[in-house]
Write a protein that holds these residues in place. Structure first.
Motif, mmCIF file in Angstrom:
data_model
loop_
_atom_site.group_PDB
_atom_site.id
_atom_site.type_symbol
_atom_site.label_atom_id
_atom_site.label_comp_id
_atom_site.label_asym_id
_atom_site.label_seq_id
_atom_site.Cartn_x
_atom_site.Cartn_y
_atom_site.Cartn_z
ATOM 1 N N ILE A 132 101.464 78.161 19.273
ATOM 2 C CA ILE A 132 102.197 79.387 19.554
ATOM 3 C C ILE A 132 101.266 80.369 20.238
ATOM 4 O O ILE A 132 100.059 80.407 19.943
ATOM 5 C CB ILE A 132 102.781 79.992 18.254
ATOM 6 C CG1 ILE A 132 103.745 81.144 18.566
ATOM 7 C CG2 ILE A 132 101.676 80.430 17.295
ATOM 8 C CD1 ILE A 132 104.540 81.608 17.366
ATOM 9 N N ASP A 133 101.796 81.147 21.175
ATOM 10 C CA ASP A 133 101.003 82.166 21.849
ATOM 11 C C ASP A 133 101.379 83.536 21.318
ATOM 12 O O ASP A 133 102.504 83.765 20.886
ATOM 13 C CB ASP A 133 101.239 82.118 23.365
ATOM 14 C CG ASP A 133 102.694 82.342 23.731
ATOM 15 O OD1 ASP A 133 103.036 83.410 24.271
ATOM 16 O OD2 ASP A 133 103.516 81.434 23.478
ATOM 17 N N HIS A 134 100.412 84.434 21.353
ATOM 18 C CA HIS A 134 100.685 85.818 20.962
ATOM 19 C C HIS A 134 99.894 86.745 21.872
ATOM 20 O O HIS A 134 98.690 86.548 22.054
ATOM 21 C CB HIS A 134 100.306 86.088 19.510
ATOM 22 C CG HIS A 134 100.542 87.510 19.092
ATOM 23 N ND1 HIS A 134 101.808 88.062 19.054
ATOM 24 C CD2 HIS A 134 99.682 88.491 18.734
ATOM 25 C CE1 HIS A 134 101.718 89.320 18.669
ATOM 26 N NE2 HIS A 134 100.435 89.611 18.478
ATOM 27 N N ALA A 135 100.570 87.736 22.415
ATOM 28 C CA ALA A 135 99.909 88.692 23.303
ATOM 29 C C ALA A 135 99.815 90.047 22.626
ATOM 30 O O ALA A 135 100.822 90.609 22.186
ATOM 31 C CB ALA A 135 100.674 88.816 24.619
ATOM 32 N N LEU A 136 98.612 90.554 22.519
ATOM 33 C CA LEU A 136 98.360 91.934 22.128
ATOM 34 C C LEU A 136 98.362 92.781 23.389
ATOM 35 O O LEU A 136 98.484 92.265 24.499
ATOM 36 C CB LEU A 136 97.018 92.021 21.420
ATOM 37 C CG LEU A 136 96.860 91.119 20.192
ATOM 38 C CD1 LEU A 136 95.389 90.877 19.896
ATOM 39 C CD2 LEU A 136 97.553 91.723 18.997
ATOM 40 N N SER A 137 98.190 94.066 23.244
ATOM 41 C CA SER A 137 98.181 94.923 24.427
ATOM 42 C C SER A 137 96.984 94.647 25.325
ATOM 43 O O SER A 137 97.039 94.878 26.530
ATOM 44 C CB SER A 137 98.163 96.400 24.005
ATOM 45 O OG SER A 137 96.963 96.697 23.293
ATOM 46 N N ASP A 138 95.904 94.124 24.744
ATOM 47 C CA ASP A 138 94.671 93.953 25.499
ATOM 48 C C ASP A 138 94.046 92.570 25.338
ATOM 49 O O ASP A 138 92.888 92.364 25.696
ATOM 50 C CB ASP A 138 93.652 95.026 25.086
ATOM 51 C CG ASP A 138 93.422 95.072 23.578
ATOM 52 O OD1 ASP A 138 94.127 94.362 22.841
ATOM 53 O OD2 ASP A 138 92.539 95.833 23.134
ATOM 54 N N ALA A 139 94.781 91.621 24.819
ATOM 55 C CA ALA A 139 94.253 90.268 24.655
ATOM 56 C C ALA A 139 95.402 89.306 24.383
ATOM 57 O O ALA A 139 96.451 89.707 23.870
ATOM 58 C CB ALA A 139 93.254 90.201 23.502
ATOM 59 N N ALA A 140 95.182 88.054 24.743
ATOM 60 C CA ALA A 140 96.160 87.006 24.452
ATOM 61 C C ALA A 140 95.467 85.889 23.695
ATOM 62 O O ALA A 140 94.313 85.558 23.990
ATOM 63 C CB ALA A 140 96.772 86.460 25.738
ATOM 64 N N VAL A 141 96.159 85.320 22.714
ATOM 65 C CA VAL A 141 95.578 84.230 21.940
ATOM 66 C C VAL A 141 96.562 83.068 21.873
ATOM 67 O O VAL A 141 97.776 83.240 22.004
ATOM 68 C CB VAL A 141 95.197 84.672 20.507
ATOM 69 C CG1 VAL A 141 94.105 85.718 20.547
ATOM 70 C CG2 VAL A 141 96.409 85.194 19.748
ATOM 71 N N LEU A 142 96.005 81.901 21.654
ATOM 72 C CA LEU A 142 96.766 80.670 21.493
ATOM 73 C C LEU A 142 96.382 80.085 20.147
ATOM 74 O O LEU A 142 95.200 79.829 19.892
ATOM 75 C CB LEU A 142 96.439 79.687 22.605
ATOM 76 C CG LEU A 142 97.018 78.272 22.480
ATOM 77 C CD1 LEU A 142 98.515 78.290 22.732
ATOM 78 C CD2 LEU A 142 96.312 77.330 23.455
#
Length: 420
Positions: free
Chosen positions: A294-304
């Motif tokens: 699953i991917d998740h995007a913060l305002s200043d970073a993206a993680v997998l």
């Protein structure tokens, strides 16, 4: 096509109306950029605790029973959530009850009593919630991977906070946090669905939402750090393990097109029953019941994030093969067929989700408050449809297969999770 209108009220709170054809329901949601990542170290857990406390009543509905029973008389579904990004409160009702629902929500959320006696009673409730999570290995693994990836940064702390914090929070500190973080300019109100009973420009609507006080705009929260490549294990004597891996793709989290491409990538990697992880780890090798990406995007970073729940004796093989699959995608890229299938699946899931007014409201809150972007749900679907094979292949190259944070709950040692 939705009809969207927006205005900014005198207290600085943006008010968005999203009219969706073909529904008899309406969701009213109010959210602020006041999640766990906006807490100071000693405040960890306060954003979530405050979410609980406002439900105890406001000036008009001055007791939790009045809040709950009023929502029930409307046939409403009333709830809230706190994440690292946001705190949000929402109610979904039949369209005819929209103004009553706005009256209720803006009363206890906009002007909560925060009674000291209720505060002491609710401490025990939230502490029990923390203890419940500790009893759930999968929940512990979720908290552990954040710590492995972000360390002592606010993103590495739990949303619920530690039990010892809950025992010490004072009413004064909670009020100060609210006054520091719940500024209208860093929040938003959303009326989504059948908005026929919430007239555009109606001063009565504006008056209700202006129950939220005018507050100074808060300072920025601490920027997301680089991903830490730590491995953390909580050793438990069990025959089941809960494994998590987190990568930080080298993408621009502020670019909607790159975020959409990352969603397609995570879908083909482990977001469906046809994905690489599900097909090989579960179906071909029979290593686990649950495996995902699953991917998740913060305002200043993206993680997998990758995860699996499995028999402990099979954890080593699953871990190594999961890392190998990421490496194979990095080296060889996806196939055109699986990108096409993943794109159709991800866009279709979003279409189905957006049949729900609450899902559209939550999406709009994230878009407006976290990213400062367009809240039109149709454009979000279009963004997925527009992702190309080349876009996803580029994302695969941006996921460094050698750079992962790892967390596991089960009968294991850190040394077992050396890079594959």
């Amino acid at each position: 096509m939705p009809t969207i209108t927006s205005e900014t009220l005198a207290n600085g709170l943006p008010l968005h109306r999203v009219a969706l054809p073909g529904t008899r329901a309406v969701t009213i949601l109010v959210a602020f950029d006041a999640g766990a990542r906006s807490e100071r170290a000693e405040e960890n857990g306060m954003a979530h605790f405050l979410e609980h406390l406002v439900f105890k009543g406001g000036e008009k509905y001055d007791h939790y029973k009045k809040v709950n029973e009023t929502a029930e008389r409307m046939g409403g579904s009333l709830n809230a959530y706190t994440s690292h990004d946001l705190v949000a409160f929402h109610i979904t009702v039949r369209a005819e009850a929209a103004m009553e629902a706005i009256d209720l929500l803006t009363d206890f959320v906009g002007r909560p009593l925060l009674n000291a006696d209720e505060l002491d009673r609710e401490r025990g409730v939230v502490i029990q919630e923390i203890q419940r999570y500790k009893d759930q290995p999968s929940a512990v693994a979720e908290e552990l991977i954040d710590k492995a990836a972000f360390g002592d940064h606010p993103l590495g702390r739990t949303v619920l906070g530690p039990e010892e914090h809950l025992r010490t929070f004072s009413r004064e500190a909670i009020v100060a946090f609210r006054e520091r973080r719940w500024a209208g300019a860093r929040g938003g109100a959303f009326v989504v669905g059948n908005v026929d009973h919430v007239a555009e420009g109606d001063p009565a609507v504006a008056e209700l939402f202006q129950r939220f006080p005018t507050l100074d705009v808060p300072g920025p929260y601490e920027a997301a750090p680089r991903l830490q490549l730590e491995t953390l294990v909580e050793k438990r004597d069990s025959n089941q393990s809960h494994l998590r891996l987190m990568y930080a793709p080298d993408i621009d989290a502020t670019d909607p097109a790159q975020r959409a491409a990352l969603t397609i990538y995570s879908t083909l990697l482990g977001g469906s029953m046809g994905s690489r992880l599900f097909d090989e780890i579960r179906e071909q090798r029979g290593l686990c019941y649950s495996v995902y990406a699953i991917d998740h995007a913060l305002s200043d970073a993206a993680v997998l994030q990758l995860g699996a729940g499995l028999e402990s004796s099979k954890c080593d093989e699953a871990y190594k093969r999961m890392r190998e699959i990421v490496a194979e995608l990095h080296a060889d890229g996806p196939t055109e067929e699986e990108v096409e299938r993943a794109r159709a699946y991800a866009a279709g899931r979003r279409v189905l989700a957006f049949e729900n007014t609450n899902a559209v409201a939550r999406f709009a809150a994230s878009q407006a408050i976290v990213f400062g972007e367009d809240i039109d749900p149709d454009r979000a679907i279009d963004a997925l449809d527009a992702v190309t094979f080349a876009d996803v292949a580029a994302i695969a190259k941006k996921v460094d297969p050698t750079a992962a944070a790892v967390a596991c709950v089960g009968p294991h040692e850190v040394a077992e999770f050396a890079a594959a």
